[in-house]
Design an enzyme around this catalytic site. Structure first.
Site, PDB file in Angstrom:
ATOM      1  N   GLU A  15       0.814  -1.232   0.000  1.00 45.71           N
ATOM      2  CA  GLU A  15       0.000   0.000   0.000  1.00 45.71           C
ATOM      3  C   GLU A  15       0.840   1.270   0.000  1.00 45.71           C
ATOM      4  OE1 GLU A  15      -2.852  -0.393   3.180  1.00 45.71           O
ATOM      5  OE2 GLU A  15      -3.393  -2.419   2.543  1.00 45.71           O
TER       6      GLU A  15
ATOM      7  N   ASP B 264      -1.198  -3.856  -3.322  1.00 48.72           N
ATOM      8  CA  ASP B 264      -2.021  -2.681  -3.006  1.00 48.72           C
ATOM      9  C   ASP B 264      -3.511  -2.972  -3.184  1.00 48.72           C
ATOM     10  OD1 ASP B 264      -0.707   0.660  -3.231  1.00 48.72           O
ATOM     11  OD2 ASP B 264      -2.577  -0.009  -2.249  1.00 48.72           O
TER      12      ASP B 264
ATOM     13  N   GLU C 177      -5.780 -10.744  -1.383  1.00 51.91           N
ATOM     14  CA  GLU C 177      -6.585 -10.566  -0.156  1.00 51.91           C
ATOM     15  C   GLU C 177      -8.079 -10.554  -0.490  1.00 51.91           C
ATOM     16  OE1 GLU C 177      -5.280  -7.229   2.132  1.00 51.91           O
ATOM     17  OE2 GLU C 177      -3.162  -7.536   1.676  1.00 51.91           O
TER      18      GLU C 177
HETATM   19  O1  G3I Z   1      -5.641  -9.514  18.665  1.00 53.60           O
HETATM   20  C1  G3I Z   1      -5.702  -8.195  19.247  1.00 53.60           C
HETATM   21  C2  G3I Z   1      -6.502  -8.253  20.513  1.00 53.60           C
HETATM   22  O2  G3I Z   1      -5.831  -9.042  21.482  1.00 53.60           O
HETATM   23  C3  G3I Z   1      -6.694  -6.846  21.041  1.00 53.60           C
HETATM   24  O3  G3I Z   1      -7.520  -6.869  22.163  1.00 53.60           O
HETATM   25  C4  G3I Z   1      -7.320  -5.996  19.958  1.00 53.60           C
HETATM   26  C5  G3I Z   1      -7.456  -4.571  20.461  1.00 53.60           C
HETATM   27  O4  G3I Z   1      -7.221  -3.679  19.415  1.00 53.60           O
HETATM   28  O5  G3I Z   1      -6.482  -5.973  18.799  1.00 53.60           O
HETATM   29  C6  G3I Z   1      -6.373  -7.283  18.263  1.00 53.60           C
HETATM   30  O6  G3I Z   1      -5.545  -7.193  17.125  1.00 53.60           O
HETATM   31  C7  G3I Z   1      -6.240  -6.729  15.975  1.00 53.60           C
HETATM   32  C8  G3I Z   1      -5.861  -7.668  14.818  1.00 53.60           C
HETATM   33  O7  G3I Z   1      -6.460  -7.203  13.598  1.00 53.60           O
HETATM   34  C9  G3I Z   1      -6.360  -9.081  15.065  1.00 53.60           C
HETATM   35  O8  G3I Z   1      -7.746  -9.091  15.075  1.00 53.60           O
HETATM   36  C10 G3I Z   1      -5.748  -5.320  15.650  1.00 53.60           C
HETATM   37  O9  G3I Z   1      -6.212  -4.443  16.649  1.00 53.60           O
HETATM   38  C11 G3I Z   1      -6.317  -4.914  14.292  1.00 53.60           C
HETATM   39  O10 G3I Z   1      -5.747  -3.668  13.920  1.00 53.60           O
HETATM   40  C12 G3I Z   1      -5.936  -5.925  13.245  1.00 53.60           C
HETATM   41  O11 G3I Z   1      -6.558  -5.544  12.029  1.00 53.60           O
HETATM   42  C13 G3I Z   1      -5.929  -6.109  10.867  1.00 53.60           C
HETATM   43  C14 G3I Z   1      -5.749  -4.978   9.875  1.00 53.60           C
HETATM   44  O12 G3I Z   1      -5.139  -5.485   8.688  1.00 53.60           O
HETATM   45  C15 G3I Z   1      -4.879  -3.902  10.427  1.00 53.60           C
HETATM   46  O13 G3I Z   1      -4.703  -2.914   9.439  1.00 53.60           O
HETATM   47  C16 G3I Z   1      -6.821  -7.158  10.260  1.00 53.60           C
HETATM   48  O14 G3I Z   1      -6.891  -8.291  11.118  1.00 53.60           O
HETATM   49  C17 G3I Z   1      -6.266  -7.604   8.910  1.00 53.60           C
HETATM   50  O15 G3I Z   1      -7.217  -8.424   8.226  1.00 53.60           O
HETATM   51  C18 G3I Z   1      -6.017  -6.393   8.024  1.00 53.60           C
HETATM   52  O16 G3I Z   1      -5.412  -6.833   6.841  1.00 53.60           O
HETATM   53  C19 G3I Z   1      -5.029  -5.781   5.953  1.00 53.60           C
HETATM   54  C20 G3I Z   1      -3.840  -6.299   5.199  1.00 53.60           C
HETATM   55  O17 G3I Z   1      -2.820  -6.594   6.104  1.00 53.60           O
HETATM   56  C21 G3I Z   1      -3.402  -5.286   4.160  1.00 53.60           C
HETATM   57  N1  G3I Z   1      -4.501  -4.968   3.258  1.00 53.60           N
HETATM   58  C22 G3I Z   1      -5.681  -4.469   3.947  1.00 53.60           C
HETATM   59  C23 G3I Z   1      -6.160  -5.482   4.956  1.00 53.60           C
HETATM   60  C24 G3I Z   1      -7.378  -4.952   5.659  1.00 53.60           C
HETATM   61  O18 G3I Z   1      -7.071  -3.813   6.409  1.00 53.60           O
END
Ligand code: G3I
Length: 583
Positions: free
Chosen positions: A331, A383, A447
């Site tokens: 990205e 991206d 993705e």
């Molecule tokens: O696991 C912790 C949990 O213990 C905690 O209590 C909670 C509090 O914030 O956070 C949890 O982690 C979260 C993690 O996902 C697992 O669920 C993070 O906050 C959260 O930010 C994270 O989001 C991920 C996101 O990227 C972050 O930008 C998503 O799972 C993931 O699917 C997403 O994937 C991205 C790709 O990497 C890049 N392309 C876009 C795609 C969607 O944003």
């Protein structure tokens, strides 16, 4: 031109388990010209009478079909159920049929209805799903719900006043067929692994992080993954924030568990990701943009380049030989790419901390560091929002990749995240990605998820499945498209909603799973292995009229007379499930 027909015998393709289904009508036991009664539900006097009769196939194929002309709204063809009761029909939840609309059809949105007596099996108000291409047979599928009618009259049709259409092979399908992931032939992976033409296809999924179930072979979560997919990617495990939470301190445990799972089950791994503005090194920047690490002093260009080099080198060395490909940079483009309208060869980079402190060449350096760390790894740029031809960001992405390649930067793969919603325009996706073949890079859907509009809506699950299928058919068609990766396993764990993935929370497959599996199966069967080439002056035994496919499975000619085959351009074709090379 004197052409020698060389018959390449194909291994007999065996169809494998598909959903339970029963054919209600294929019209073969009718006579050509038979009139079929019609029922005008609201007895509107249409301007022209409605008419249904048995005719020959408009596409020239052998066989009889039902031809309908609607003269008024809600006028459906009436067919005798021949002893099948409404109760038996209620064991199925889908109706599927082949639909042919002549080119003269003016509208794409026609509402389908079917029922028994006065009970509608399918009658969704204002649901006018696109009925597919005209002038050719397309498969349509709708969910049906039980009715209690005792009538033996089956009604089917479209409630559009001026519609002309043909129906054939009306079937009932039970989508809840016993999907047994321990039966290889009922999995995605089995059929994907059979495909070698035009190239191997990676069918993959993102694996949730910090989750014991997905890495425990005794758990249905892990079993669903390794039985159905041949490549995996960590949804979060390998992001900079989680691998190097503190400067110089690496945390491998969760990513290692994923790599170990993959190695136990002969799956490839995508590494996601080495350089990103989000979930990046928290000791460098608090938000991916501010240079506020290092006690608030920030870092200068040289320091940040060294930080990038150390992170990339350490991570790729740790996983060297275990990870097929890496999203080196994720990205990096800004969402606003309106620049391409005035300067078509340009692009705008996102002002992440990497871009603002190091400059644009952070991209170049990142790929060079990665290539030095593991020369065998396939290096990707990745991206979102750049999936469809014609969108500004898609053009900017293409410009950026060309610039990197022109600078001899080792970009070997281009990832299209494909975070989409219902109603995917697969042809725009195809037109966007096919041009990358000429750049000598591979392409992957990295993705993929497709949200519906309302949770649990089966009609929308069907449409979602057709969208997934359409994208897979593009991926299978092109040699340079390597991986088709879905961003997660079950809907409940997805970062998006509603219902974006292939499995329900209980790991039961949705319609989209079956759509993908059947597509993989059909493709694998069609491209089944080539046996010894036999020079044969005579054409192999073929049907009088044949459909001609090219080696990528694209329909080249429909219902060609057998004798006309030598009018085809030289090439390798699939005809009547035989591969025929025409010189
Ligand atoms: O696991 C912790 C949990 O213990 C905690 O209590 C909670 C509090 O914030 O956070 C949890 O982690 C979260 C993690 O996902 C697992 O669920 C993070 O906050 C959260 O930010 C994270 O989001 C991920 C996101 O990227 C972050 O930008 C998503 O799972 C993931 O699917 C997403 O994937 C991205 C790709 O990497 C890049 N392309 C876009 C795609 C969607 O944003």
């Amino acid at each position: 031109m004197n052409k020698t027909f060389i018959t390449l015998l194909c291994a007999a393709a065996t169809m494998t388990a598909t959903a339970d289904e029963i054919t209600l009508f294929d019209f073969e036991d009718f006579n050509l010209g038979d009139a079929v009664a019609m029922r005008d539900y609201y007895s509107e006097d249409g301007t022209t009478p409605s008419k249904a009769e048995i005719t020959s196939d408009p596409s020239g194929k052998a066989g009889k079909v039902l031809h309908v002309k609607n003269g008024s709204w809600n006028t459906l063809a009436e067919l005798p159920l021949q002893g099948i009761t409404a109760e038996e029909i209620s064991e199925y939840d889908l109706i599927t049929f082949d639909l042919y609309r002549p080119d003269s059809e003016t509208d794409d949105y026609r509402q389908f209805r079917c029922g028994i007596g006065d009970g509608f099996l399918h009658d969704v108000e204002n649901e006018f799903l696109h009925q597919g291409a005209k002038g050719q047979w397309v498969k349509r599928t709708y969910s049906i719900s039980p009715v209690s009618s005792t009538s033996d009259k089956f009604y089917i049709g479209f409630n559009s006043v001026d519609m002309e259409y043909y129906l054939d092979n009306i079937r009932l399908v039970s989508s809840s067929d016993d999907y047994d992931m321990n039966n290889p032939e009922e999995t995605l992976r089995y059929h994907a692994d059979r495909i070698t033409v035009p190239a191997k296809i990676g069918i993959g999924c993102a694996v949730p992080a910090w989750n014991d179930e997905v890495v425990n072979d005794n758990n249905i979560a892990a079993q669903t993954i390794y039985n159905n997919f041949n490549i995996v990617v960590g949804e979060n495990q390998m992001k900079p924030a989680y691998l190097q939470p503190k400067k110089g301190e690496f945390s491998w445990w969760d990513a290692d568990r994923l790599v170990n799972l993959a190695q136990r089950h002969d799956m490839e791994v995508r590494g996601h990701t080495l350089v990103w503005h989000s979930q990046t090194l928290p000791w460098v920047t608090s938000d991916g943009y501010k240079n506020d690490g290092n006690g608030g002093k920030g870092y200068n260009r040289e320091e940040l380049l060294q930080i990038l080099k150390d992170h990339i080198t350490t991570v790729m060395t740790h996983y060297k030989g275990k990870i097929r490909e890496w999203d080196v940079v994720n990205e990096c483009l800004d969402d606003n790419q309106s620049i391409v309208y005035s300067q078509p060869t340009k692009y705008n980079l996102r002002n992440s901390v990497w871009k603002t402190v190091i400059g644009e060449d952070y991209l170049d350096s990142a790929f060079v560091y990665a290539h030095r760390a593991d020369p065998d790894a396939i290096l990707y740029i990745n991206d979102y929002g750049a999936d469809f031809k014609g969108d500004a960001k898609s053009e900017a992405y293409y410009n950026l990749v060309k610039r990197l390649l022109k600078s001899n930067i080792p970009v070997q793969g281009v990832g299209f995240q494909c975070h989409l919603g219902l109603g995917v325009d697969a042809s725009k996706f195809e037109n966007n990605v096919k041009r990358y073949a000429d750049l000598g890079v591979e392409v992957s859907l990295t993705e993929l998820d497709i949200t519906t509009w309302n949770a649990g809506d089966y009609e929308q699950h069907i449409r979602q499945g057709e969208d997934y299928r359409a994208l897979l058919e593009v991926a299978l068609k092109y040699k340079h498209i390597r991986n088709f990766v879905v961003w997660g396993v079950t809907d409940d764990k997805s970062w998006r909603s509603p219902d974006p993935l292939l499995f329900k929370s209980n790991y039961k497959p949705k319609y989209a799973f079956f759509a993908l599996r059947n597509t993989l199966e059909e493709w694998a069967d069609r491209a089944a292995g080539i046996e010894d080439i036999e020079v044969d002056e005579q054409l192999p035994e073929l049907s009088p009229y044949v459909d001609v496919y090219d080696i990528t499975g694209r329909l080249v000619k429909q219902q060609l007379e057998r004798e006309q085959i030598n009018s085809l351009d030289p090439g390798l074709y699939i005809i009547d499930r035989k591969k025929i090379l025409i010189r």
